[in-house]
Design a protein around this motif. Sequence first.
Motif, mmCIF file in Angstrom:
data_model
loop_
_atom_site.group_PDB
_atom_site.id
_atom_site.type_symbol
_atom_site.label_atom_id
_atom_site.label_comp_id
_atom_site.label_asym_id
_atom_site.label_seq_id
_atom_site.Cartn_x
_atom_site.Cartn_y
_atom_site.Cartn_z
ATOM 1 N N ASP A 1 0.847 -1.198 0.000
ATOM 2 C CA ASP A 1 0.000 0.000 0.000
ATOM 3 C C ASP A 1 0.877 1.240 0.000
ATOM 4 O OD1 ASP A 1 0.983 -0.394 2.570
ATOM 5 O OD2 ASP A 1 -0.800 0.421 3.533
ATOM 6 N N VAL B 1 -3.708 3.417 0.123
ATOM 7 C CA VAL B 1 -4.354 2.799 -1.040
ATOM 8 C C VAL B 1 -3.555 1.555 -1.429
ATOM 9 C CG1 VAL B 1 -4.960 3.145 -3.473
ATOM 10 C CG2 VAL B 1 -5.195 5.040 -1.840
ATOM 11 N N MET B 2 -4.236 0.481 -1.735
ATOM 12 C CA MET B 2 -3.542 -0.738 -2.174
ATOM 13 C C MET B 2 -2.903 -0.501 -3.532
ATOM 14 S SD MET B 2 -6.149 -3.735 -0.931
ATOM 15 C CE MET B 2 -5.057 -5.132 -1.125
ATOM 16 N N LYS B 3 -1.627 -0.836 -3.634
ATOM 17 C CA LYS B 3 -0.866 -0.586 -4.861
ATOM 18 C C LYS B 3 -1.307 -1.524 -5.991
ATOM 19 C CE LYS B 3 3.671 -0.180 -4.403
ATOM 20 N NZ LYS B 3 3.894 1.186 -4.970
ATOM 21 N N ILE C 1 -0.777 -6.564 -7.213
ATOM 22 C CA ILE C 1 -2.019 -7.240 -7.591
ATOM 23 C C ILE C 1 -1.956 -7.677 -9.057
ATOM 24 C CG2 ILE C 1 -4.516 -6.963 -7.848
ATOM 25 C CD1 ILE C 1 -4.413 -5.117 -5.376
ATOM 26 N N LEU D 1 -13.663 -8.206 -7.345
ATOM 27 C CA LEU D 1 -13.156 -7.386 -6.241
ATOM 28 C C LEU D 1 -14.221 -7.304 -5.149
ATOM 29 C CD1 LEU D 1 -11.053 -5.385 -5.042
ATOM 30 C CD2 LEU D 1 -12.233 -3.573 -6.312
ATOM 31 N N CYS E 1 -15.506 -5.267 -2.341
ATOM 32 C CA CYS E 1 -15.345 -3.890 -1.886
ATOM 33 C C CYS E 1 -16.705 -3.316 -1.503
ATOM 34 C CB CYS E 1 -14.701 -3.043 -2.980
ATOM 35 S SG CYS E 1 -15.701 -2.911 -4.468
ATOM 36 N N GLY F 1 -10.370 -6.430 -0.894
ATOM 37 C CA GLY F 1 -10.080 -5.013 -0.713
ATOM 38 C C GLY F 1 -9.706 -4.703 0.728
ATOM 39 N N HIS F 2 -9.096 -3.552 0.906
ATOM 40 C CA HIS F 2 -8.646 -3.124 2.237
ATOM 41 C C HIS F 2 -8.408 -1.632 2.295
ATOM 42 C CE1 HIS F 2 -7.911 -5.660 5.653
ATOM 43 N NE2 HIS F 2 -8.031 -6.659 4.810
ATOM 44 N N ILE G 1 -8.413 0.857 -3.263
ATOM 45 C CA ILE G 1 -7.495 0.123 -4.126
ATOM 46 C C ILE G 1 -7.220 0.992 -5.348
ATOM 47 C CG2 ILE G 1 -9.380 -1.048 -5.345
ATOM 48 C CD1 ILE G 1 -7.651 -3.641 -4.988
ATOM 49 N N ASP G 2 -6.015 0.956 -5.856
ATOM 50 C CA ASP G 2 -5.663 1.757 -7.043
ATOM 51 C C ASP G 2 -6.669 1.472 -8.163
ATOM 52 O OD1 ASP G 2 -2.755 3.114 -8.267
ATOM 53 O OD2 ASP G 2 -4.312 2.423 -9.671
ATOM 54 N N VAL H 1 -6.537 -1.179 -11.011
ATOM 55 C CA VAL H 1 -6.897 -2.588 -10.795
ATOM 56 C C VAL H 1 -8.320 -2.812 -11.285
ATOM 57 C CG1 VAL H 1 -7.313 -4.355 -9.026
ATOM 58 C CG2 VAL H 1 -5.283 -2.883 -8.883
#
Length: 245
Positions: free
Chosen positions: A50, A61-63, A67, A87, A89, A114-115, A119-120, A123
């Motif tokens: 992230d 934000v998740m990179k 992924i 995804l 989310c 997701g987290h 997320i970018d 993706v």
Amino acid sequence: MRVDILTIFPRMFEGPLQESMMGRAQEKGILEVGITDIRDFAFDKHRCVDDYPFGGGPGMVMKAEPIFAALEYIRHCFHFPDMRTILLCPQGEVFTQAKARELAQLSHLVLICGHYEGIDERVRQKLVTDEISIGDYILTGGELPAMVVVDAVARLLPGVLGDVTSVNDESFSDGLLEYPQYTRPREYRGSVVPEVLLSGNHEEIRRWRRRESLKRTLLRRPELLERVRLSAEDIRFLEELREEK
Ligand code: 9D3
């Protein structure tokens, strides 16, 4: 069916998937589940998954790169004709039995958990085919939702449930909530089993159960009744119930 789950918390999946129906489905070879730690595909010095959001703001934000790399590796290993990349989310379409049925037709699902704050977006743009939420409440991540989706889909795969009829007869398939059930003893702490269930009159029992299902659905989930095919008897009974209130 093969299911791959991309997560930053792989150990969360250790217990639930080996137990019960999902465990048996895997033993029988009907379901194959792979857990991929997204961090294994983060190749920078600190194995970062992230980063700070461009434009500023709270949270991380998740990179995209780890992924993309994880998904490309999965694609390299498995070549199923129909793969979907889902995804989990909060912004996704709310998961339903209809969606479970749709997914159960496919041979390969990849679930991305997701987290963080998100997320970018690339993706979503390039990899994701479906976005799913399991309902309007806030969780800490997509891991539990992923398990919910796998559970709901796995039990629909041919051969997972012992008895095929049990898939059809339940709530959400015929569209009504289930009727009350009893087992022995006949009397427990002053509360008795409805007489009709002991009568042996199968037509009477069927009618009682149908009425109890309709009553419960009307009281608890009236919106479900709009989608149910009702017989003349059902409609008569619902009218009686509405008059009683
Ligand atoms: C900043 C606004 N929040 C979005 C509503 C951020 C946020 C909250 C919770 C971002 C991620 C999460 C973690 N939840 C999930 O990833 C999630 C989820 C959920 O929270 N509820 C129901 N279904 C799902 S599927 C994935």
